[in-house]
Design an enzyme around this catalytic site. Structure first.
Site, short mmCIF file in Angstrom:
data_model
loop_
_atom_site.label_atom_id
_atom_site.label_comp_id
_atom_site.label_asym_id
_atom_site.label_seq_id
_atom_site.Cartn_x
_atom_site.Cartn_y
_atom_site.Cartn_z
N CYS A 19 0.82 -1.21 0.00
CA CYS A 19 0.00 0.00 0.00
C CYS A 19 0.86 1.26 0.00
CB CYS A 19 -0.88 0.08 1.24
SG CYS A 19 -2.13 -1.20 1.31
N GLY A 45 1.52 -0.60 -4.78
CA GLY A 45 0.22 -1.26 -4.90
C GLY A 45 -0.40 -0.97 -6.25
N ASN A 121 -1.50 1.91 5.48
CA ASN A 121 -0.45 1.06 4.92
C ASN A 121 0.08 0.20 6.07
OD1 ASN A 121 3.01 1.71 4.13
ND2 ASN A 121 1.80 -0.05 3.59
N GLY A 122 0.02 -1.11 5.90
CA GLY A 122 0.54 -1.99 6.95
C GLY A 122 -0.43 -3.11 7.24
N TYR A 266 14.31 -3.55 -1.32
CA TYR A 266 13.45 -3.72 -2.50
C TYR A 266 12.23 -2.81 -2.57
CZ TYR A 266 9.90 -5.87 -5.46
OH TYR A 266 8.92 -6.08 -6.38
#
Ligand code: SF4
Length: 490
Positions: A19, A45, A121-122, A266
């Site tokens: 996200c 995302g 986000n998470g 990454y």
């Protein structure tokens, strides 16, 4: 909802960030800025995106859709229908809840105190436990996302104002999260107490008026809208932005920082700066460290594009072996294209990558990638490089072996599917068909981040997917929390 392990896209053979979040306060083009910001965060995302704006009079407008940000918000009419000087936006790669429009964020709720939109986000690691309790108490859920648990906790809180209700809700959740939320009185940004997921503050100066404020998952989303970077939101900090400016609240007990180390390897875009450290330069340093730790006589260093590129550059510079583009990536292959039939699906790697025979034929190749997850992609790429005439293929990986699943908002397979959880390095090399295989060591990774090595008592980063050292309780995954593989027992 009783998860056994984090849901994972079986088509993908890598860890996936899930996200990106973005928020704006005090800008005439709030919706357009948010669409641009989400576009810059597209790598976090690709399945869905949404924007909620706050117009004068306290009226909220929203638009959500499945697909890429450009497809959902590329039409000027869509942006035109999102008036207001404040907005929050989200793009999503599903980690909890199936991909359906009802799960697309920001979520919006009408409370007694007014409208409230939140993008997250998470991953909350006690969401299923809390959800069962909330359902028992009569709460009706509209979606299957863990973010909605937070919305219900806010709704039933007995505190009077929105901020106290949010703090009350956050005290009950466990997990890794960065939130942006919007209500009539202001824009709110929050990071979890360990700061696992990123969130930054930016500002767009206006010549004659108060600045516009931006919250975003990464600095690359500030750059695209021309905002200046102010600072990271601190772990456990709540920032409240309104017409009087920005104020900071730290209502949670201070805890040792545990920023996700995989963001450097990454997830984050290479041009982003996270927690004060440039991602691109860090990846090159990881590659250089890898070259020092695991040298090999070779003729060319070749990245697996795009994620292996900076580490391969660092490896080449440190080793003195020429860097070559031996694999070309086709950027125009979407996942929707390769999904329909089995015949096309098994061609997946060839559709995404092609071997550049001119740089590989007859050469001893060092192939650099960021990680090995299940090993299926690595095996196909090694085979592709051999078929292009490489004399030897030596795989070098810019992360330590991924031996554990992530429960903190990253899409990963179960441990049983992780190649490094099941095999030693020599066996992995044989399975992917490489002449040799080496991973950067955990201490080497920390050295590349400017530390002397990993301090076991206070690592400073989350590295649980390499160590199994889960700093946030895995309440919804008791077997994994106890170090057992639930699938092995079944
Ligand atoms: Fe990042 Fe790995 Fe920690 Fe997940 S487990 S937050 S991917 S370091």
């Amino acid at each position: 909802m009783t998860p056994t392990h984090p849901p994972h896209d079986a088509e993908e053979d890598r860890f996936r960030e899930e996200c990106g979040v973005f928020g704006v306060w005090n800008h005439a083009d709030a919706a357009a800025l948010t669409a641009l910001g989400l576009h810059a965060l597209q790598h976090r995302g690709q399945e869905a995106a949404g924007i909620v704006t706050l117009a004068p009079g306290g009226v909220f407008h929203h638009h959500r859709g499945l697909g890429l940000v450009g497809d959902i918000f590329g039409d000027a009419k869509v942006i035109g229908a999102l008036p207001g000087r404040a907005a929050v936006g989200h793009n999503r790669y599903a980690t909890t809840g199936e991909t359906a429009l009802r799960n697309v964020q920001p979520l919006f709720a009408d409370f007694a105190f007014g409208g409230f939109a939140v993008a997250h986000n998470g991953n909350l690691t006690n969401a299923a436990t809390l959800r069962r309790e909330l359902v028992r108490r009569g709460c009706l859920f509209q979606s299957s996302t863990d973010t909605e648990v937070l919305v219900h906790l806010i709704a039933i809180s007995l505190y009077a104002n929105v901020l106290d209700r949010l703090i009350d809700a956050l005290r009950q959740v466990q997990g890794a999260y960065s939130l942006v939320a919007l209500h009539q009185g202001g824009l709110i940004g929050v990071r979890d107490p360990l700061g696992v997921r990123p969130l930054v503050i930016g500002r767009l100066p206006h010549a004659t008026a108060a600045p516009a404020w931006i919250l975003a998952s990464e600095t690359c989303a500030l750059d695209i809208v021309g905002a200046e970077f102010v600072r990271d939101v601190d772990p456990g900090e709540i920032v409240v932005i309104d017409d009087s400016g920005l104020r900071s609240i730290k209502p949670f007990e201070q805890q040792p920082r545990r920023f996700c180390i995989f963001e450097y390897i990454y997830f984050a875009r290479p041009d982003s700066v996270v927690e004060g450290t440039g991602v691109y330069e860090t990846r090159k340093r990881i590659g250089a460290e890898l070259a020092r730790e695991s040298p090999v006589p070779a003729d060319v260093v070749v990245p697996v594009p795009d994620s292996g590129v900076p580490a391969a550059m660092g490896y080449a510079a440190e080793s003195g072996i020429p860097y070559e583009l031996g694999i070309i990536r086709n950027h125009y292959v979407g996942r929707t294209f390769i999904e329909p039939t089995d015949q096309i699906r098994h061609l997946g790697v060839k559709l995404k990558h092609s071997a550049n025979r001119a740089t590989l034929n007859g050469r001893r190749v060092v192939l650099v990638d960021d990680s090995i997850v299940r090993g299926t992609t690595s095996r196909k790429i090694v085979e592709m490089v051999r078929n292009a005439g490489a004399a030897e293929v030596h795989m070098r990986i810019s992360s330590p072996p991924t031996t554990h699943s992530c429960f903190y908002g990253i899409d990963t397979p179960s441990r049983r599917e992780l190649l490094a959880a099941q095999h030693d390095v020599a066996e992995m090399a044989r399975l992917i068909g490489a002449d040799s295989l080496a991973f950067i060591s955990l201490d080497g990774l920390y050295r590349a981040l400017g530390r002397p090595g990993r301090d076991r008592a206070a690592p400073g980063f989350c590295d649980a997917c390499f160590t199994g050292d889960y700093a946030i309780p895995l309440t919804d995954w008791p077997a994994e929390a106890a170090g057992r593989d639930p699938q092995a027992a079944s």
